[in-house]
Each structure stands twice: as C-alpha cells, then as structure tokens.
Scaffold this motif. Structure first.
Motif, short mmCIF file in Angstrom:
data_model
loop_
_atom_site.label_atom_id
_atom_site.label_comp_id
_atom_site.label_asym_id
_atom_site.label_seq_id
_atom_site.Cartn_x
_atom_site.Cartn_y
_atom_site.Cartn_z
N LYS A 565 33.64 43.55 42.93
CA LYS A 565 35.03 43.66 42.51
C LYS A 565 35.18 43.23 41.05
CE LYS A 565 39.56 41.91 43.79
NZ LYS A 565 39.89 40.49 43.74
N ASP A 566 34.53 42.12 40.70
CA ASP A 566 34.56 41.68 39.30
C ASP A 566 34.07 42.80 38.41
OD1 ASP A 566 35.31 39.21 40.19
OD2 ASP A 566 33.26 38.39 40.14
N MET A 567 33.02 43.43 38.88
CA MET A 567 32.38 44.48 38.10
C MET A 567 33.34 45.65 37.89
SD MET A 567 29.60 44.14 36.85
CE MET A 567 27.95 44.49 36.63
N ARG A 568 34.01 46.04 38.98
CA ARG A 568 34.95 47.17 38.88
C ARG A 568 36.09 46.86 37.93
NH1 ARG A 568 34.55 47.58 44.35
NH2 ARG A 568 36.49 46.43 44.65
N GLN A 569 36.50 45.59 37.95
CA GLN A 569 37.68 45.25 37.17
C GLN A 569 37.33 44.70 35.80
OE1 GLN A 569 40.05 42.69 39.60
NE2 GLN A 569 40.22 44.19 41.24
N ARG A 570 36.12 44.93 35.35
CA ARG A 570 35.71 44.37 34.06
C ARG A 570 36.62 44.92 32.94
NH1 ARG A 570 32.07 48.44 35.37
NH2 ARG A 570 31.59 49.89 33.68
N PRO A 571 36.74 44.15 31.87
CA PRO A 571 37.63 44.58 30.79
C PRO A 571 37.26 45.98 30.30
CG PRO A 571 36.90 42.35 30.40
CD PRO A 571 36.13 42.84 31.58
N VAL A 572 38.22 46.70 29.87
CA VAL A 572 38.01 48.09 29.44
C VAL A 572 36.96 48.13 28.34
CG1 VAL A 572 39.13 50.11 28.44
CG2 VAL A 572 40.38 48.63 30.03
N GLY A 573 35.96 48.96 28.58
CA GLY A 573 34.93 49.16 27.56
C GLY A 573 33.82 48.13 27.61
N TRP A 574 33.91 47.19 28.51
CA TRP A 574 32.87 46.16 28.58
C TRP A 574 31.77 46.57 29.56
CZ3 TRP A 574 33.87 40.31 27.98
CH2 TRP A 574 34.74 40.09 26.92
N PRO A 577 31.72 42.03 33.53
CA PRO A 577 33.01 41.36 33.68
C PRO A 577 33.15 40.18 32.72
CG PRO A 577 31.79 41.37 35.75
CD PRO A 577 30.88 41.90 34.71
N ARG A 578 34.36 39.72 32.60
CA ARG A 578 34.62 38.55 31.75
C ARG A 578 33.81 37.36 32.27
NH1 ARG A 578 39.33 36.60 28.66
NH2 ARG A 578 39.21 34.33 28.62
N PRO A 579 33.00 36.79 31.40
CA PRO A 579 32.17 35.67 31.85
C PRO A 579 32.86 34.34 31.65
CG PRO A 579 31.52 36.32 29.66
CD PRO A 579 32.74 37.15 30.01
N LEU A 582 30.96 33.32 26.45
CA LEU A 582 30.45 34.55 25.83
C LEU A 582 29.96 34.22 24.43
CD1 LEU A 582 30.49 37.74 26.05
CD2 LEU A 582 32.64 37.63 24.82
#
Lengths: 697, 803
Positions: A565-574, A577-579, A582
């Motif tokens: 789910k984190d992966m699907r919702q990762r920030p656009v273009g990333w 996912p948000r770690p 960073l």
C-alpha cells in the motif's frame, strides 16, 4: 564475502538436480527431433536474443538444467533486420579515462555481463555507434565462448500451462511437434511484431519493416511518416537528401532523449530532421490522433483528369498519390473510400490545412509489440496497462501476472519501467536479468540473494564505492537499487534489487528482516525538470541536493519495510514511498561523488542520523583516550582500534587535526579562548570589596 | 549597560598602552626583588624558539593582568645574567616560578601556564591557596559548609579544566570577593551530582551561591542558587550583586518609577501589587517567588495604598525586561508567574543563545572528523607513491608472486582513513627500501575494483601479505608505521624457528639467536614437545604460521625438551615464555587444541603482567575485561616513579592483584595520559598517581589518596576499602552515548516546506498504472472542428508532462 559457501551449496544442489533428472529426461535430451518427442528442462529460455543469452549465461554459471530455444539459425536475429538503416544508437564508448571495469560498463551499452573481461562488445567494434551487423556477431561470440546451450531452429508455436507435481509448468511445442516441458519458462522473445493502428487506408501504408533502404528510391517524393520515434526519424534522416518533403505525424510531440533522459525517446543522433524543420526546409512535424485519420487515393473528377493526364503519366510513373484526411470527412454511409472527392479532404474545408498536399508514400514507423499469439489461453500473460498494451503485464519481480513460474525478460519486460528507465534496452535489462536470476536461485534452489556483510564503520565507504562505480543502478536508475539491511553493529549489503518488489524483499531475497530498518540506494534523475540546457540546470550546493536535475544518488531510510500500500501511494514521480529519512547526494558534473565536504560528510551525517550513532573516524590516540574515559567509545574505535586495527596517523596529520581543534591537545584540552584581561574591570567595578588580603600566606 | 561601556573603555585603554608591564631582571635586580618579599612570577630563559616566543607574548599580557593583584611578572635572560639554581639544569626554559620574596611558592610547566588565562588562573590559585578551598567530594564540601554556617556565604565553582578563562574568572572573583565569601573550587563529577546536575557529560564550568550566612539553625542545609549564565567575570560579578540584593524590595511608587539594582544589572524585574488588607499574604507570596526566581529576576512589592501608584486596578502584576518598558498583566497563581519567567521570558533569551550556538556548531561545510579534516588539509600535496609499487589488473598476479613477501595495501583515494594510513605506508616503504625480498605495493580499488573483489577485500584499508605458493595473510595489527614495519620485519623470519639443541634453546630464549629482532620485541615463546611425532607439533606449527609477523615463536621438539620443564609444575608439551634476557622464564602447559585456540593462548601468554599502556597496545589489555589499577608516571623518570612501580610489582608477584590489571602510563611517552587524568579527576594531581577505573560495576574512578605514601601495604588496604565501599570515588566515567555529533540535515522537512506536495504520499485509490497513457489521450483528442496543425509552438515539447 564468502564466495566459497554459495558455490559449495550450489554444487550440492546441482548434484541433486543431476541425480533427479538423470532417469527422467535422459531419453528426451538426446533425441529431441523425433516426432512427438518430449524434452524436459528445468529452465526454458525462449529466444536467443541479448536477454535470453544473458539469462543463459547466469543459468550456465550456476549450472542449472536449461535450454535456450531459438527459431532462427543464429542469435539476435532481430538485429539482422533492425534497425533498417543499420546503425545502432547504443553507445559503445571505449575510452573513458578509467580502468575500472564496472565503471566502464556505464558507458558500454552493448556488452552482456559475464566473468570474462575480454568478452566485451568493443572486441567486435570500435565505433561509438556500431553497425547493426556487429551485434549478432557479438552475440555469436558470446554463445560460443561461454558454451551456452542454444537450440536453433526450434520455432515454438504454442505454449500451454501444465501442472507438474502441483506446480505450474509450461509445455512448449515447436514446428516439428517436439514438446518441451519446462518447470520455469523465461520469455525473452523481445518485441518484433510491427505495431499497427487500424484506420481507413492503413493497407496503403508501407511498414518500417519492409521499406526500401536505398534513398534513391525516394527521389523527389513527398513522404508522410507515421510516428515520431527513433525509427521514424532514422527513416527520415536516411532519405533527407532525396525526398522532396518529409512530414512526421503522430499523437504526441517529439520527446528528445536528452531532455527526458529516456534512451527510447528521440536520440540526437537521429534528429537531423528537427534542423530542417526548424530552418524551414520543407520538412515538418504534426500532431494528431492516428485513429482519426484515413489515407485515401483521390477520386479524380473529369476536369482534373483531362488536364493532368499527360503530365501525370510522366511524373508519377503510374503511381497514384495519397492524401491524408479525417474519417469524419468521409462518406458516413458506405465508407467507400474509392469515391473520394475534394469535399472529403480537409483542405477543402480549411484552406491552409497543413497536410493538404498529397504524398507519394506513407510509411508506418510505430514500433513493435509483443507476440502474444503463441500463448495458449492458459499461459497468456495479460496486456500491460501502459505502453498501449503492446507489452505483457508482469509483476515487480518480472513474473507474468497470472502465469506463475513464467518470467519475462529483456525488452518484453519493459512495461515495468516503460518511458522511465533503461529496462527495454540491453544496457538496462542485462541487470534486470541478473536480478531475476537471483530471484530464481532463491525461489527454486533456496540460495539467498548474495549479500556482503559489512561492519557499520565500513558502510559509508562501501556506499561511496557503489555510487562511484556501480553500473546496474546507474543504468537502471529508479528501478534497481542497492538494499542495506541494518543489523546493529553490522549490515548486509544487497546489490541491485528491483525496487518495486521491495514489499516482498524477504521472500524474494531469502534475507530475513529485523526491526533495525533498512537503507535503499537509488540513482535518480531530478524530478523537477526545467530547461535542460538553460541556466540553473545544475545544482552544486549539497544542501539543495534534492533539486539536482541530473542523475545522482538518493538514499532512503525505512524503519520498517514499506508495504504494497505504501508503495502504491508513493509520492507522484517517486520510485519509493516517503521514507523516515531521505538523503540526496548532490549531482556531480563528473559523476564522481567522492568529495569530503559536498559528498562524504553529508552522507556520513545522514547515516549517523539513521543509525543514531557517531560515525566519525578517530586516530588511535583519540580512541585510546576515549576507550579509557568513556564506557562505550565511538563506533569507529570499537570496530577499528579496539579490534587492534586503529588508524595511527603521524605527527603531521595530528598537527592538522589539532590545529583544526578536532583532536585533543593533551596539555590544553580546549584551545584557549581569545579572552583578554578583564581584571581592570574588577578593580574598579568591585572597588567596594577589594581584597585586603596580604600575601603573607 | 554601564558595565559594558566600562569594559569597552578599559579594553580600549589597555590596547592603547604600548609600554609593557613585563619586567626584565638582571642578577642584581633579581636579588633585590628577593628581598622585597613581594610576590612575583618569574620565567628564566636563554633563547627564543617559536614556542617560547608565543609564551613570551602571553607572559607579557599576563603582566598587565597580574599587576592589578600586586604581582609582578618578570623574565630573566639567562644568557646575560646566569642566576644560580634557576638558570641551569634541564628545567630551564620549560618552567616558570612563583616567588614570594625568595621563597618559591610553586613552579609551573610552561605547558600548564600556556596562555594569559592559564597564567592568571594558576598564579592566583597558588596565591589564594588558603582562601580558596579545594574540594573533591561532597563530604568535603559539607565540611566547608558547616564551618561557614551563620558566618559567611559560600561561592562554589566547578571548573572541569584548569587554566581556561572560566578558571581565571573564578580566581579573579575570589581575589576580589575573597574576604566576603568563602570560595570553593572543585572539579569532581561527584560534587556536580551532589549539586543536582543531571547531565554530567558536559564539561561546562558552573557556579553556585550557598546562602550559609543566613541559616537560622546550624543543622539546616545552606540553600543554594545556581548561576545560570556562562562563567565569566561580568556574569560572576552580576550574580554576586544579585545575591546581595534583598529578596523583595518594597516600594510605594509606580513600577516605572521604582529603581532597583536589578535594572542596572540587566536582570528582569517582577512587580507585585499589594492591597493593605492582604499585605501579609502578598508579602509571603513575594518571598516565595523571590526565592524561586533568585538570581534571575528581581522582585518588587508595590503598596497600592500609596497615592503614587497609578496602575489600573485590573492588573495585579507587572514585569520589566532589561531595556524594555513595563508590561502589566494579571497574575492568577504564583506558579503561573514562575512558569512565565522560566519557560517563556528567560527561555527566549536562552533560545536565542542556543540557536546561535547551533549555527556555529553545524556550520555544515566544516569537516568535523579529525581524520577527514587532517587529510583534507593535505589536499594540495601530491602523494609521493614512489617507493610503493602501484598494481594494476595486468601486473597484480605477477608481482605478488615474485618476492618472498609482497605487502599489498588496498585503498580508496576518497577514503580519508585510507589516505591517512597511506602516509604511514609510504613511511614503511621508505624505511624498507632496498631490503631484499620485501616489496610494498598498493592497489587503488577505485580503479582496480576487479582485483579487490577477486581478493575478497571488503574493508578499507586492508593490508594483505603475499608469499609465493601461499594464501594471502591478512595484516591484523595497528594501521601505523611502527606496527606495520615491525610486522614486516618479523614476517621475514620463519615461524616457528625450529631449534635443534638445548644450546640453541638457551640462545633463542636469551635473545642471542635472531638478535636482530630483539629491538622489535623482546618476547620469545617456545613450544616444547618431547618429539617431532607429538600430535601437537603440527597444530603449533600452524598456529605459528598464523602468528607470523606478530610473535617470535620457537619450536623445540626433542627428547631434551624434558629438561626445560624439569622441576616445574607442568609436563610436556609446554610453552616457555621469555620476556627478555635475564628475566625468569614463565612456563605454561600446552593443551592439545586447534591452531586458532593456540593462537589466542599464545597471544595471551605474551601479554605483560604489569604492562606500560600505550596507544598501540591498549586494546590487547582492555580485552581482558579486568578493572584497571592504573599508575600515571610523570615525564621525568624520578625515583618516586621507580619506587611506585616497584611497590605495585610486589603484591603482583604474590598474586594479590589477580582480579585487576595493574598497569601504568608514562606521560612522557604517552602524553594523552594527561588528558585521561583530567577526565578522570578533573585536574592533574602531582605525579605519580594511582587510580582504579573500568570497574565492572560501572562508572566510578577511585584515586589513591595523595597524602598516603604509595606503598604496597597501603595500596592493598586502599583496594580493600574501595571494594568495601569505604572510599569515595574521585570521578566518574560518563556513559555518554555517541549519537550523531551534529543535528540532522532533514531534506524531507525542507521539501515539505519548499514544495509542500512533493514528498507526500498519494491519497488512496489513485490509479498508478497506465496513467500517462490516459492523460496523453485526453490531451490530444482533437476537437471535432479542430484540424491537426503543425506544432509550431516551441513550448509544446516542454509542456508535455514526462513521467
């Protein structure tokens, strides 16, 4: 890093496999040509192109039971025909000024991976953009020198799924009726079916695959090319000196590879037509939907026919000219395109319509699609959602969606990173193939993903090493990344893992996870693209590294493994996912990320934050002091000095460190301040209480 | 404010004075000075080098400072006037003396009095020896307190490092206020703990005021007020003034009219309004608040019944920050106002300071790693690798098989530790240049990554020793010139040396055989076996091979071996250890075990039982995990030191110290030992000094009482006392966590600030796959009326969104 151990395990597994398969497949492999004969292999690789051979190499190195099936008589047959104008646009840069073999692969886009340092493409060609004939030659050499098992002339017509002892396997049947039973099927058939778009008159269009390559054939002809990719421009470029007018038509505007950093977009080597277009030399680019157009022959009306008769016989030599029109202008009722009148042409309605003039030829250069037709319904992977459905849909670990134990390799696997990274090209997929092979080893042979165990104090230098030489993450930017599993005082370093499969890391790699978190090292282009050649395109301040536009290393730190789910919702273009934390390492003009202030120290501080520990290096003398005066000295002292591997240095270096105020000077722990006397002040300010003390103590 | 101006004025005055107050004495003026009975600080020198020159500058500055205290600062040029006793001997140049009349109060190493602050603080400390009490432990402090109760107040200064500006500030204050208050100086961490300091790791100087004079009963403790500002002369002065000021000032004026000392000292003032009917209660409240805010806020109680007070009745309190106007507010509770001051008004000022500090600390482009920085400072030097062969993929295999020993360093150019070590490596190469059979080579792994992977090098720097026909041996010693040099020379010999007769054994053990290695290590370890057929011989040989370069090992497998253990408590096979010519051998029985176990056994028996700890050997001894009985010996080898060493050896040989690791540090050879003492005790007492540290139980450091003679009997008694908890620890070893040394530079936070949506996870239900295609189609769907047209707009390709 123990190579011996996996090798030993591998040998054990191998001997088991041999023992097991000895009786079963003995009859098959010997006489495969017989009618209705059946051969079984653990791995079947379909297609002896670069991806198939690359996988063949890894299977052969790990001594697996495999066969590469190829319908043609030699490897890489695609390259016997394509590119039609015979110039490869993959870079073959021989001189890099470096002797680092890994680093040099960053600039060698044609070689396959192997343990033979001599088996590089530069042995075959010294050209920066080599001739296409050299590539099959190189592949033949690759097969021969590594002794890969390729069966040529096996044209697989159908692929069916079948149950092998509870596991899905595949049965492949060739033109002679020989069937191949494969526990694991590796599809590396590439893309070779020309992509077509259905519109009225598409039968009047010639295809890239069959056009003549002799420019003389286009002498004084007006040519419309459908498509704006490299094949379209390559074709246009070859006839630029002969054709009268070349127009390129397709839905999207030209995407320049040097702007998008995607090597599948138009390469500068093919873009001469942009020049002639912008300098108004009769060539041009037009955008529009392909589905909306029609290519028609003009229905000649009486008047016109009479007038033109004499001339047309001379000039067009019997060839009728072709018009581009829009379906909506055609006769709604019958779609009878033989009766085209002026009213059916856009020029009749809009007098300055760009493509109002007729063409002598219309050429389709729309690329290729995956051949789905050989797959039986039971074994057919779905069409990808991207790339206009031209590619098979696959999981993040390159297994067909819904087709377990069937993996897709090479260009056909490009749906994972279509128009993003280099997975559709030799220099990219040679690494994804390697990654898939590691996944196979884990899944079918229980051999975990190779990992280097490093003490934490060595982590920074290891990351810098990878960042400065590794080719895999550099070519497959945003797709393959190094994973560092933190394990307290040490860590495990896994190279080139497919990032999108991160949620399945443990299962795919066979490396257990702990609660200590992990780091992911990815190479990325900047995400805020501005004017690629304009001012301010390069960032040199490390504190603004996240605004870097060029390829640069990025580190992600996660406490826990990201979920699907984190992966699907990762920030656009990333890519990820948000770690929790960073770190961007600022882009470098020379791609050398090794400078102490701009690269090393910020990286060290990031690692310090993730590991919550001081990672500074200390000379032995400092460690001596800290070991005696602190109950737990810093990590560097614990992993170096206290293990008798302290870094002693010399007086010259200590002097520097002391002058910088970093190393204790034993006489004066802290450098004296520049405070000067204020005793005068006391004398006056405190006059009321001035000491009456005498000195006869 | 006025103080600041005054200071500035004085500074300008001093800087304009060009005439120096530093006097130079001839032998005659020196003699006269001896008779005046005045105090003077005198340095005797005969020539000037850069160090001395710096010292002279500092001395000159201190002359100005010390003049105010009636102390003259004098230099004597011994090359002109040789004054007996002082102008001769080794101590000339490195010592300065404090005289009262002709009597030497104290002598100082010029290392100790290295600058003006150190000179002033040490000189005043010596002069005020009787006025300023030096305490170590809470118990001692309590003794001083009880003596002072109802008599005078106490000023306690905690000075972790002597000779710094804070120390000087305290001493100067003691000089001025010494008759008024009892001054106490301490450096012990235990006193800190006693005073309620939580964070013991900071090496900040601190000061407290103990209100002992006003205690009503002698059994009451003295209330204390900590000074919260940094220790400097102005702050101490201000603080002491505040301590003198009345707790609550009562007034009949409006707040803006009231003049209290606090306003002049730059301290906020709190005004409380009192009604006649609640006067007693108000006064009590004011007293409580005054106590809580003492030293930080002044308190004024204003009687509302006075016609001069015009403040509106809706306020019952007001405050005034330095250089600001009075602000009125309504007070609900006493806690509220304390909170207001402590958490907001005072905190703000503090925060500002902290922020400044932080900025200063994390100046992000300054290297804060001593190794990186020292290597970076050499960046303009070209590395001279002449004496080291640089290997490539082509030359590696041939080169490492050519010589008896090829030493190969694997390094990265961009790794500071590697580049620091390579300097030592070159030094070794230079030292060994021309020696037959040894070659030093290096592989740059940034370039020849294939060699480094092939050789399984995963740690950098790594040194491998290659010999023809043998697996590479990893160098496991210290990465320094001396250790590596020693290792290579020892590696040249065979391991083990096979001895064939008792005569050879004798000569081996006494160091005559292979004497050229004597200076490398005097230790010889001999494996004794009754015959070459003994099972243990191969194991021993393998162990010896593993220890090649680290130890000198002999093997005597012979029927005469029995003679060497005759009369000893062990049987063959055995290990015989010699620590040098003439030293009695030690013997250990040699169990049959694996070569690696043998290696650790041999390494263990080689360890000295009463070692001198050095930077290079400490790890071997710390590994034993025993508490340290650590003797610090001064630079000069005095008889005292020799005696102290002997006194410890005595109980050592009788086995009474077996649970400890008795060891010593020679401050001359290991100058960092001085810093260790300072960290342990907070100061450097006269040497030799014996401490006990690294106890299993934790953090305490015990100091052998300096007043007791260092004798075996006393030492054992002291150990006994420590073990029974009868000794007060003299210091603490902090259990500091080595966290990140600078605050984290948080890219995510910056992104969130500068591009708020950029780094945010997508909302659920957004489709990811195929997005670009859909959008693309929408983008270019031609309007029915609109005909395709050439994209003459040069913006077009850029406008298109790339994914």
């Amino acid at each position: 890093m123990s190579v011996i151990q996996p090798l030993f395990r591998l040998l054990c597994v191998l001997s088991l496999v041999l023992a097991g398969s000895g009786s079963g497949s003995g009859s098959g492999s010997g006489s495969g040509s017989g009618r209705n004969a059946s051969v079984s292999h653990e791995y079947c690789v379909l297609g002896a192109g670069p991806a198939g051979l690359q996988m063949g190499y890894f299977l052969s190195r790990s001594q697996r039971d495999y066969i590469i099936l190829e319908r043609n008589a030699g490897p890489g047959s695609f390259f016997q025909i394509y590119p039609r104008h015979r110039k490869l646009i993959s870079i073959n840069k021989i001189y890099t000024g470096r002797r680092n073999k890994e680093f040099n692969l960053r600039h060698d886009w044609n070689s396959l991976l192997s343990d033979r340092p001599s088996l590089l493409f530069q042995r075959i060609s010294r050209e920066l953009y080599p001739n296409a004939d050299d590539f099959p030659r190189y592949l033949s050499t690759f097969v021969k020198e590594l002794g890969l098992k390729v069966k040529y002339g096996a044209d697989i017509g159908t692929i069916k799924a079948s149950d092998f002892n509870g596991n899905q396997g595949y049965i492949l049947t060739d033109q002679n009726g020989v069937s191949y039973q494969c526990s694991v099927l590796l599809v590396s058939t590439g893309l070779w079916v020309p992509q077509q778009v259905d519109f009225l008159g598409s039968d009047l269009v010639e295809g890239y695959e069959s056009i003549p390559t002799d420019p003389e054939e286009f002498k004084d002809q007006a040519v419309l090319i459908l498509g704006k990719g490299n094949s379209a421009f390559e074709t246009a470029q070859s006839i630029l000196g002969r054709a009268s007018r070349i127009h390129l038509y397709s839905p999207s505007p030209v995407r320049l590879a040097w702007q998008t950093h995607y090597v599948g977009d138009l390469r500068a080597i093919n873009n001469e037509l942009l020049d002639t277009y912008q300098l108004k030399s009769l060539d041009g680019l037009v955008e529009g939907r392909l589905e909306d157009i029609a290519i028609v022959r003009r229905e000649k009306d009486g008047l016109r026919r009479r007038m033109a008769k004499k001339r047309s016989q001379k000039s067009t030599e019997g060839k009728e000219q072709l018009y581009l029109t829009l379906t909506e202008l055609l006769d709604q009722n019958g779609n009878n395109i033989s009766k085209i009148t002026g009213q059916n042409l856009p020029g009749f309605h809009t007098d300055n319509f760009s493509l109002r003039q007729p063409y002598d030829r219309v050429i389709r250069c729309l690329g290729f699609r995956f051949n789905f037709s050989i797959f039986d319904g039971s074994a057919r992977p779905p069409q990808s959602s991207g790339a206009r459905g031209r590619l098979p849909g696959i999981t993040a670990w390159y297994e067909g969606r819904g087709t377990p134990n069937m993996f897709v390799l090479g260009t056909a696997a490009h749906s994972r990173d279509y128009r993003m990274s280099a997975g559709g090209f030799v220099h990219g997929f040679r690494y994804t193939v390697r990654a898939v092979h590691k996944i196979l080893e884990q899944r079918y042979h229980n051999i975990a993903w190779p990992a280097t165990k490093l003490p934490i104090s060595q982590l920074q230098s290891w990351i810098l090493r990878r960042v400065n030489e590794a080719s895999g993450p550099y070519q497959m930017f945003g797709v393959l990344g190094d994973i560092i599993l933190l394990r307290g005082s040490y860590c495990e370093y896994l190279e080139e893992f497919p990032l999108q499969a991160l949620p399945q890391l443990s299962a795919l790699s066979g490396r257990p996870l702990t609660d200590q978190g992990l780091l992911v090292l990815v190479m990325q282009y900047g995400l805020n693209r501005t004017d690629t050649l304009g001012p301010g395109r390069a960032e040199s301040e490390w504190t603004k590294a996240w605004r870097s536009n060029f390829l640069h290393p990025v580190l992600y730190y996660y406490n826990t493994l990201p979920t699907e789910k984190d992966m699907r919702q990762r920030p656009v273009g990333w890519p990820l996912p948000r770690p929790e934390a960073l770190h961007h390492m600022v882009e470098d003009f020379l791609t050398e990320w090794d400078q102490p202030i701009s690269h090393s120290q910020p990286l060290r501080r990031f690692l310090e934050h993730c590991l919550q520990t001081d990672l500074r290096a200390f000379y032995a003398e400092s460690c001596f002091l800290l070991s005696l005066t602190s109950r737990t000295p810093p990590l560097f002292c614990r992993q170096g000095y206290l293990r008798k591997q302290g870094i002693v240095g010399n007086s010259h270096l200590w002097q520097h460190a002391r002058e910088a105020g970093l190393m204790a000077d034993h006489q004066r722990d802290i450098t004296p301040g520049d405070d000067t006397s204020v005793s005068e002040y006391l004398k006056h300010a405190g006059a009321a209480v001035v000491s009456t003390m005498n000195f006869d103590l | 404010m006025c103080i600041v101006y005054l200071i500035a004025f004085l500074f300008s005055l001093t800087s304009e004075q060009c005439s120096s107050k530093l006097m130079e004495d001839s032998s005659q003026s020196f003699m006269e000075r001896m008779h005046t009975g005045k105090t003077s600080f005198i340095y005797f020198g005969n020539h000037v080098n850069p160090t001395i020159k710096l010292f002279m500058e500092q001395l000159e500055m201190s002359a100005d400072a010390l003049q105010d205290y009636g102390i003259s600062v004098v230099k004597v040029n011994c090359s002109k006037d040789a004054i007996a006793n002082y102008c001769t001997g080794e101590k000339l140049m490195t010592k300065a003396y404090l005289f009262r009349g002709s009597e030497v109060l104290r002598s100082f190493d010029i290392d100790t009095v290295f600058d003006v602050n150190a000179i002033v603080s040490h000189v005043l400390f010596s002069v005020l020896f009787n006025e300023v009490r030096y305490v170590h432990t809470p118990a001692e402090l309590l003794r001083v307190e009880s003596a002072a109760k109802q008599n005078s107040d106490i000023v306690v200064g905690h000075i972790p490092v002597l000779g710094l500006p804070e120390h000087r500030a305290l001493m100067e204050a003691a000089f001025v206020y010494g008759t008024k208050y009892q001054f106490v100086q301490t450096s012990g961490t235990l006193v800190l703990k006693h005073m309620g300091v939580v964070d013991l790791s900071s090496s900040q100087a601190r000061l407290w005021f103990l209100h002992c004079k006003g205690v009503s009963r002698r059994s009451d403790p003295c209330p204390s007020t900590p000074m919260r500002k940094p220790l400097n002369t102005i702050n101490i002065h201000t603080f002491l003034q505040l301590m003198e000021a009345p707790l609550v000032t009562e007034s009949v004026l409006d707040p803006s009219e009231v003049d209290v000392v606090h306003l002049h000292l730059g301290v906020p003032v709190l005004y409380l309004f009192s009604q006649p009917q609640t006067q007693h209660l108000d006064r009590a409240t004011a007293q409580t608040l005054g106590l809580q805010l003492r030293g930080e806020v002044g308190l004024v109680l204003i009687h509302r019944d006075s016609p001069n007070v015009k403040t509106s009745l809706k306020y019952n309190a007001a405050y005034r920050l330095p250089q600001e106007d009075v602000k009125y507010f309504t007070l609900n509770s006493a806690e509220g106002v304390v909170k207001l001051f402590k958490e907001e008004l005072l905190q703000e000022q503090k925060l500002e300071n902290e922020e400044e500090d932080e900025e200063h600390w994390s100046d992000l482009d300054i290297l804060d790693d001593e190794v990186s920085e020292s290597v970076y400072r050499d960046r303009d030097l070209m590395l001279d690798l002449e004496s080291v062969i640089e290997l490539t993929s082509d030359t590696f295999q041939i080169t490492v098989t050519q010589d008896d020993i090829t030493v190969v360093l694997f390094y990265f150019k961009w790794d500071a530790v590697c580049m620091a070590f390579i300097q030592s490596y070159i030094e070794v190469a230079d030292a060994l240049e021309g020696m037959n059979g040894v070659k030093l080579a290096a592989v740059n792994c940034g370039e020849w990554t294939d060699i480094c992977s092939d050789q399984n090098v995963t740690s950098f720097p790594t040194v491998l020793i290659y010999r023809p026909m043998a697996a590479a041996q990893l160098y496991r010693g210290m990465l320094g010139t001396k250790s590596l040099h020693r290792f290579i020379l020892l590696s040249l010999g065979s391991s083990p040396y096979i001895l064939s007769s008792s005569a050879e054994v004798m000569s081996f053990m006494e160091g005559d055989l292979y004497s050229k290695h004597m200076y490398l290590t005097p230790v010889r370890v001999l494996g004794l076996f009754s015959s070459t057929h003994d099972m243990g011989v191969t194991s021993f040989e393998e162990a010896a091979r593993l220890l090649r370069g680290e130890s000198i090992l002999g093997l005597f497998a012979h029927k005469e071996a029995e003679q060497w253990v005759e009369g000893l408590s062990v049987n063959l096979p055995a290990l015989l250890v010699s620590r040098g010519p003439g030293v009695p051998y030690e013997v250990y029985s040699l169990p049959s075990s694996s070569p690696t176990d043998l290696v650790s056994l041999i390494k263990q028996v080689e360890l000295d039982r009463f070692p001198e700890l050095t930077v290079e050997n400490l790890p071997w001894y710390l590994e034993l995990g025993k508490p340290l009985l650590l003797l610090f010996i001064g630079k000069e080898d005095s008889t005292e030191s020799t005696k102290a060493l002997a006194e410890i050896k005595q109980p050592l040989s009788s086995g009474q110290l077996d649970s400890f690791l008795p060891c010593w540090i020679h401050l001359g050879r290991t100058p960092v030992g001085r810093s260790i003492l300072e960290k342990y005790l907070g100061f450097v007492p006269p040497l030799p000094v014996l401490v006990m540290s690294q106890l299993k139980t934790g953090e305490e450091v015990f100091l052998f009482p300096p007043e007791r003679p260092l004798m075996a009997k006393n030492i054992l008694q002291w150990i006994h006392d420590v073990e029974n908890g009868q000794e007060q620890p003299a210091g603490l070893i902090p259990d500091g966590k080595w966290g990140p040394p600078v605050p984290f530079f948080d890219f995510l936070a910056i992104m969130d600030q500068e591009a708020p949506t950029y780094a945010v996870q997508r909302a659920p239900k957004m489709k990811t796959g195929g997005r670009e295609d859909h959008r693309e189609n929408k983008h270019v769907t031609p309007n029915q009326k609109q005909t395709p047209h050439p994209s003459s707009n040069p913006q077009a390709p850029r406008q298109h969104s790339e994914l």
